[in-house]
Design an enzyme around this catalytic site. Structure first.
Site, mmCIF file in Angstrom:
data_model
loop_
_atom_site.group_PDB
_atom_site.id
_atom_site.type_symbol
_atom_site.label_atom_id
_atom_site.label_comp_id
_atom_site.label_asym_id
_atom_site.label_seq_id
_atom_site.Cartn_x
_atom_site.Cartn_y
_atom_site.Cartn_z
ATOM 1 N N SER A 127 8.997 -2.803 -2.996
ATOM 2 C CA SER A 127 8.018 -2.339 -2.021
ATOM 3 C C SER A 127 7.031 -1.396 -2.681
ATOM 4 O O SER A 127 7.408 -0.360 -3.235
ATOM 5 C CB SER A 127 8.713 -1.625 -0.863
ATOM 6 O OG SER A 127 7.754 -1.008 -0.035
ATOM 7 N N HIS A 140 6.253 -6.783 -2.263
ATOM 8 C CA HIS A 140 6.346 -6.477 -0.829
ATOM 9 C C HIS A 140 5.265 -5.462 -0.452
ATOM 10 O O HIS A 140 5.231 -4.344 -0.973
ATOM 11 C CB HIS A 140 7.730 -5.925 -0.507
ATOM 12 C CG HIS A 140 8.050 -5.921 0.954
ATOM 13 N ND1 HIS A 140 8.369 -7.073 1.655
ATOM 14 C CD2 HIS A 140 8.096 -4.914 1.854
ATOM 15 C CE1 HIS A 140 8.601 -6.767 2.911
ATOM 16 N NE2 HIS A 140 8.427 -5.450 3.065
ATOM 17 N N ASP A 149 3.727 -3.402 2.525
ATOM 18 C CA ASP A 149 3.969 -2.890 3.873
ATOM 19 C C ASP A 149 2.682 -2.394 4.512
ATOM 20 O O ASP A 149 1.969 -1.569 3.931
ATOM 21 C CB ASP A 149 4.980 -1.739 3.834
ATOM 22 C CG ASP A 149 6.390 -2.217 3.562
ATOM 23 O OD1 ASP A 149 6.857 -3.106 4.299
ATOM 24 O OD2 ASP A 149 7.021 -1.713 2.627
ATOM 25 N N MET A 183 1.239 -0.500 7.920
ATOM 26 C CA MET A 183 1.657 0.298 9.084
ATOM 27 C C MET A 183 0.426 0.875 9.772
ATOM 28 O O MET A 183 -0.506 1.332 9.099
ATOM 29 C CB MET A 183 2.608 1.408 8.641
ATOM 30 C CG MET A 183 3.877 0.864 7.999
ATOM 31 S SD MET A 183 5.049 2.161 7.516
ATOM 32 C CE MET A 183 4.282 2.748 6.023
ATOM 33 N N HIS A 200 4.245 -7.452 5.067
ATOM 34 C CA HIS A 200 5.049 -7.096 6.235
ATOM 35 C C HIS A 200 4.172 -6.304 7.193
ATOM 36 O O HIS A 200 3.852 -5.141 6.939
ATOM 37 C CB HIS A 200 6.258 -6.283 5.764
ATOM 38 C CG HIS A 200 7.127 -5.784 6.861
ATOM 39 N ND1 HIS A 200 8.086 -4.813 6.653
ATOM 40 C CD2 HIS A 200 7.217 -6.104 8.180
ATOM 41 C CE1 HIS A 200 8.706 -4.557 7.791
ATOM 42 N NE2 HIS A 200 8.192 -5.319 8.733
ATOM 43 N N MET A 259 3.766 -4.179 10.084
ATOM 44 C CA MET A 259 4.391 -3.276 11.052
ATOM 45 C C MET A 259 3.278 -2.717 11.936
ATOM 46 O O MET A 259 2.971 -1.521 11.904
ATOM 47 C CB MET A 259 5.148 -2.164 10.327
ATOM 48 C CG MET A 259 6.401 -2.658 9.627
ATOM 49 S SD MET A 259 7.228 -1.358 8.662
ATOM 50 C CE MET A 259 6.337 -1.523 7.119
ATOM 51 N N MET A 291 15.569 -5.749 9.186
ATOM 52 C CA MET A 291 15.391 -4.341 8.848
ATOM 53 C C MET A 291 16.734 -3.627 8.948
ATOM 54 O O MET A 291 17.401 -3.688 9.988
ATOM 55 C CB MET A 291 14.391 -3.684 9.796
ATOM 56 C CG MET A 291 12.955 -4.202 9.675
ATOM 57 S SD MET A 291 12.241 -3.980 8.023
ATOM 58 C CE MET A 291 12.338 -2.189 7.826
ATOM 59 N N ASP A 306 15.460 -5.445 4.201
ATOM 60 C CA ASP A 306 14.620 -4.317 3.814
ATOM 61 C C ASP A 306 15.165 -3.031 4.436
ATOM 62 O O ASP A 306 15.326 -2.953 5.657
ATOM 63 C CB ASP A 306 13.187 -4.562 4.295
ATOM 64 C CG ASP A 306 12.217 -3.470 3.865
ATOM 65 O OD1 ASP A 306 12.627 -2.537 3.163
ATOM 66 O OD2 ASP A 306 11.031 -3.570 4.237
#
Length: 214
Positions: free
Chosen positions: A6, A31, A33, A35, A64, A66, A135, A173
């Protein structure tokens, strides 16, 4: 077993050199992320960073999302260079449509669920996705402790996949390290995401091999 470090835990001031280190370690996925400060209480990077990363590497970028109502951003993240785009079952009222939207961009589609969300909520789309992300911490911040009862979700997904002859990958993850990686592999995981544990090593080939069980 695939390894997906990540980027949240890398050295942001030296992002290009960090990516080159990851390439040298022969990782499988990068990965990424995303957010929004709404779905999770944190904010991370978005399109400009992803565009720049895509311009310097051929690594598979595993994005990913989120974010609340991810349909608003799927096309943009596909255009910016994602290879896999994963959305949360809790973040949209139209999960199947979001998956269709991802596939329409030519990218692989994933679905993810938080620790407190029953695994049964993703069953209706398991025949449509390429990846399921479990998760094992509450999303939003790195360095959290692995929630062990989430392992039952991995086992369920592995059993369901075999029973119905499906091909989705099971990704995990949260709190992944040398100990929890073994637990996840034994339960049926295919891809392990690691952040703080991974980047604490000077030689990134070391955590790559450990997580793969080599």
């Amino acid at each position: 077993m695939k390894v997906a470090p990540s980027l949240l835990s890398c050295d942001f001031l030296n992002l290009q050199s960090e990516i080159k280190r990851l390439e040298s370690a022969e990782i499988d996925y990068l990965h990424f992320d995303v957010m929004d400060g709404m779905f999770v209480p944190n904010i991370s990077f978005a399109f400009p960073i992803l565009n720049q990363i895509r311009s310097i590497t051929d690594l598979t970028i595993d994005t990913h999302l989120m974010v609340q109502d991810p349909e608003r951003y799927i096309d943009a993240f596909a255009s910016a260079g994602s290879d896999i785009i994963t959305v949360h079952v809790e973040a949209t009222n139209h999960l199947h449509r979001a998956i269709q939207q991802i596939h329409a961009t030519g990218k692989k589609a994933g679905v993810t669920l938080n620790p407190g969300t029953p695994v049964e909520t993703v069953v209706p789309v398991l025949s449509d996705v390429d990846l399921v992300l479990v998760m094992t911490v509450n999303p939003g911040f790195g360095g959290q402790q692995f929630i062990e009862n989430c392992v039952e979700k991995i086992r369920f997904l592995e059993s369901f996949r075999k029973m119905h002859k499906l091909t989705y990958e099971i990704e995990v993850d949260g709190g992944v390290n040398d100990v929890t990686a073994n637990i996840c592999r034994e339960a049926g995981a295919d891809v392990l995401v690691a952040g703080s544990y991974f980047f604490k090593h000077d030689d990134l080939t070391v955590p790559t091999a450990i997580l793969r069980g080599e």
